[in-house]
Design an enzyme around this catalytic site. Structure first.
Site, short mmCIF file in Angstrom:
data_model
loop_
_atom_site.label_atom_id
_atom_site.label_comp_id
_atom_site.label_asym_id
_atom_site.label_seq_id
_atom_site.Cartn_x
_atom_site.Cartn_y
_atom_site.Cartn_z
N SER A 118 0.83 -1.21 0.00
CA SER A 118 0.00 0.00 0.00
C SER A 118 0.86 1.24 0.00
CB SER A 118 -0.84 0.08 1.27
OG SER A 118 -1.44 -1.12 1.56
N HIS A 139 -1.64 -3.00 -6.88
CA HIS A 139 -2.29 -2.62 -5.62
C HIS A 139 -3.79 -2.89 -5.74
CE1 HIS A 139 -3.15 0.78 -2.48
NE2 HIS A 139 -3.21 -0.42 -1.95
N GLU A 151 -4.50 -0.46 -8.77
CA GLU A 151 -3.55 0.62 -9.04
C GLU A 151 -2.24 -0.05 -9.49
OE1 GLU A 151 -2.75 2.89 -5.47
OE2 GLU A 151 -2.80 4.79 -6.54
N ASN A 189 -3.81 6.23 -1.75
CA ASN A 189 -3.60 6.60 -0.35
C ASN A 189 -3.14 8.04 -0.17
OD1 ASN A 189 -4.44 4.33 1.12
ND2 ASN A 189 -2.65 3.21 0.37
N1 NAD Z 1 -5.78 -4.92 4.21
C1 NAD Z 1 -6.02 -4.03 3.26
O1 NAD Z 1 -7.10 -3.40 3.22
C2 NAD Z 1 -4.99 -3.78 2.17
C3 NAD Z 1 -5.40 -3.10 1.01
C4 NAD Z 1 -4.47 -2.93 -0.03
C5 NAD Z 1 -3.17 -3.42 0.12
N2 NAD Z 1 -2.79 -4.05 1.27
C6 NAD Z 1 -1.41 -4.57 1.36
O2 NAD Z 1 -1.45 -5.99 1.17
C7 NAD Z 1 -0.40 -6.61 1.90
C8 NAD Z 1 -0.97 -7.67 2.82
O3 NAD Z 1 -1.87 -7.06 3.72
P1 NAD Z 1 -2.99 -7.90 4.50
O4 NAD Z 1 -3.95 -6.91 5.03
O5 NAD Z 1 -3.47 -9.02 3.63
O6 NAD Z 1 -2.12 -8.50 5.69
P2 NAD Z 1 -2.44 -9.74 6.65
O7 NAD Z 1 -1.77 -9.47 7.92
O8 NAD Z 1 -3.90 -10.05 6.64
O9 NAD Z 1 -1.70 -10.98 5.91
C9 NAD Z 1 -0.31 -11.05 5.75
C10 NAD Z 1 0.08 -12.52 5.61
O10 NAD Z 1 1.45 -12.58 5.23
C11 NAD Z 1 2.01 -13.70 5.85
N3 NAD Z 1 3.47 -13.59 5.85
C12 NAD Z 1 4.27 -12.83 6.64
N4 NAD Z 1 5.57 -13.02 6.31
C13 NAD Z 1 5.59 -13.90 5.28
C14 NAD Z 1 6.62 -14.49 4.50
N5 NAD Z 1 7.91 -14.23 4.72
N6 NAD Z 1 6.27 -15.37 3.54
C15 NAD Z 1 4.98 -15.68 3.31
N7 NAD Z 1 3.94 -15.14 4.00
C16 NAD Z 1 4.25 -14.27 4.99
C17 NAD Z 1 1.38 -13.72 7.25
O11 NAD Z 1 1.49 -15.00 7.85
C18 NAD Z 1 -0.07 -13.33 6.92
O12 NAD Z 1 -0.88 -14.47 6.69
C19 NAD Z 1 0.35 -5.47 2.61
O13 NAD Z 1 1.44 -5.08 1.84
C20 NAD Z 1 -0.71 -4.37 2.67
O14 NAD Z 1 -0.14 -3.08 2.74
C21 NAD Z 1 -3.69 -4.25 2.30
#
Ligand code: NAD
Length: 296
Positions: A118, A139, A151, A189
């Site tokens: 993000s 994104h 994005e 963002n």
């Molecule tokens: N949540 C949102 O609304 C949103 C929206 C757009 C983008 N994002 C981006 O998406 C990405 C993930 O966010 P999320 O909300 O899904 O997070 P989340 O915490 O729900 O999930 C992250 C996952 O990554 C896993 N993980 C951590 N280290 C790892 C590794 N080395 N290898 C494999 N898996 C690993 C964790 O076990 C977890 O299951 C981030 O970069 C975030 O900025 C999130």
């Protein structure tokens, strides 16, 4: 591109795996936690059931989608034969740089490395690999199966060809891709977070209450939910960290996070995921109940 790996099976990773698998791609879903992988498969199945109920897909479509997903806890196994990796692991710079360094050695030379970050610089991520022209931002928005936008972020060295390929791939997924350059917060963002921060400042300065601020934006601007409710859904810790990226990246005080947001995060009031933010979420997410401390 036929074979895709998705790294991280949390909120975003399971949604990304869902849309690729439903479009017919073979998806290797990778997470360090086998519990997270199990939970992701059950979330995907539940979301597919919802689509069946709405008569958008059939039971056979659901089975075919689930069959397209294979889970891995070992990244090396999961990425070795794929044409594209979409990284959606936890938002942490050091973690992402380490994952991309490893991917560069584990993946085929022609494999494209995408990230769902993000807020982390694509140029910085590309620079730790020997293939910065093949590193790009995809994104997706939450919830991925429903939200249309992707994005597409070009790092400083991302090539025209890779950008065009990822734009057309996103269209194949039924999404609408929008190309943007790699500057702090990209576009989504950079515009959304200052609005949320300003809503928090309005509350902090006593201009209006939680319900009133959200009502102005919902009924006055036709936003589907108010900025304070949206902040609770995104997670107040996530909002704070993105505001800090904007503040550090531009060196401009207009992005300084509101002290109330900082306090709430330090107190563990993170929104929906912690049960309390601007609203109280202990009873579920259907009814909006303003958190005790913001009631007049
Ligand atoms: N949540 C949102 O609304 C949103 C929206 C757009 C983008 N994002 C981006 O998406 C990405 C993930 O966010 P999320 O909300 O899904 O997070 P989340 O915490 O729900 O999930 C992250 C996952 O990554 C896993 N993980 C951590 N280290 C790892 C590794 N080395 N290898 C494999 N898996 C690993 C964790 O076990 C977890 O299951 C981030 O970069 C975030 O900025 C999130």
């Amino acid at each position: 591109m036929n074979n895709i790996a998705v790294i991280g099976s949390g909120t975003m990773g399971n949604g990304i795996a869902h849309v690729f698998a439903q479009t017919g791609f073979a998806v290797n879903l990778i997470d360090i936690s086998s519990d997270a992988l199990e939970k992701a498969l059950s979330t995907i199945a539940k979301n597919l059931d919802r689509q069946i109920k709405k008569e958008r897909i059939t039971e056979e479509d659901k089975n075919a989608t689930l069959q397209n997903i294979t889970t891995y806890t070992d990244m090396a196994d999961g990425v070795k034969d794929v044409d594209l990796v979409v990284e959606a692991a936890t938002e942490n710079v050091e973690l992402k740089l380490s994952i991309f360094k490893q991917l560069d050695t584990l993946c085929k030379d022609e494999c494209i490395l995408a990230t769902n970050t993000s807020s982390i610089s694509l140029t910085k991520i590309g620079a730790v690999t020997n293939r910065p022209s093949q590193v790009i931002g995809m994104h997706f928005m939450n919830p991925v199966p429903i939200m249309k936008l992707v994005e597409i972020i070009r790092g400083y060295k991302t090539s025209d060809k890779v950008t065009a390929d990822i734009m057309s791939l996103s269209e194949k997924l039924g999404k609408v891709p929008v190309e943007v350059k790699d500057y702090p917060g990209f576009v989504a963002n950079r515009i959304l977070m200052p609005m949320i921060n300003e809503a928090i400042y309005s509350l902090y300065e006593g201009v209006a209450g939680v319900h009133e601020i959200d009502t102005v934006m919902k009924l006055g601007m036709a936003h589907p939910m108010g900025p304070l409710q949206l902040a609770d859904f995104i997670g107040l810790d996530v909002c704070l960290s993105i505001l800090n990226v904007l503040y550090d990246g531009f060196g401009n005080s207009k992005y300084a996070p509101c002290p109330l947001l900082v306090n709430m995060v330090e107190a563990g009031h993170l929104g929906v995921k912690s049960g309390s933010g601007f609203y109280s979420w202990n009873h579920g997410t259907k009814d909006l109940v303003v958190a005790e401390e913001f009631k007049k």
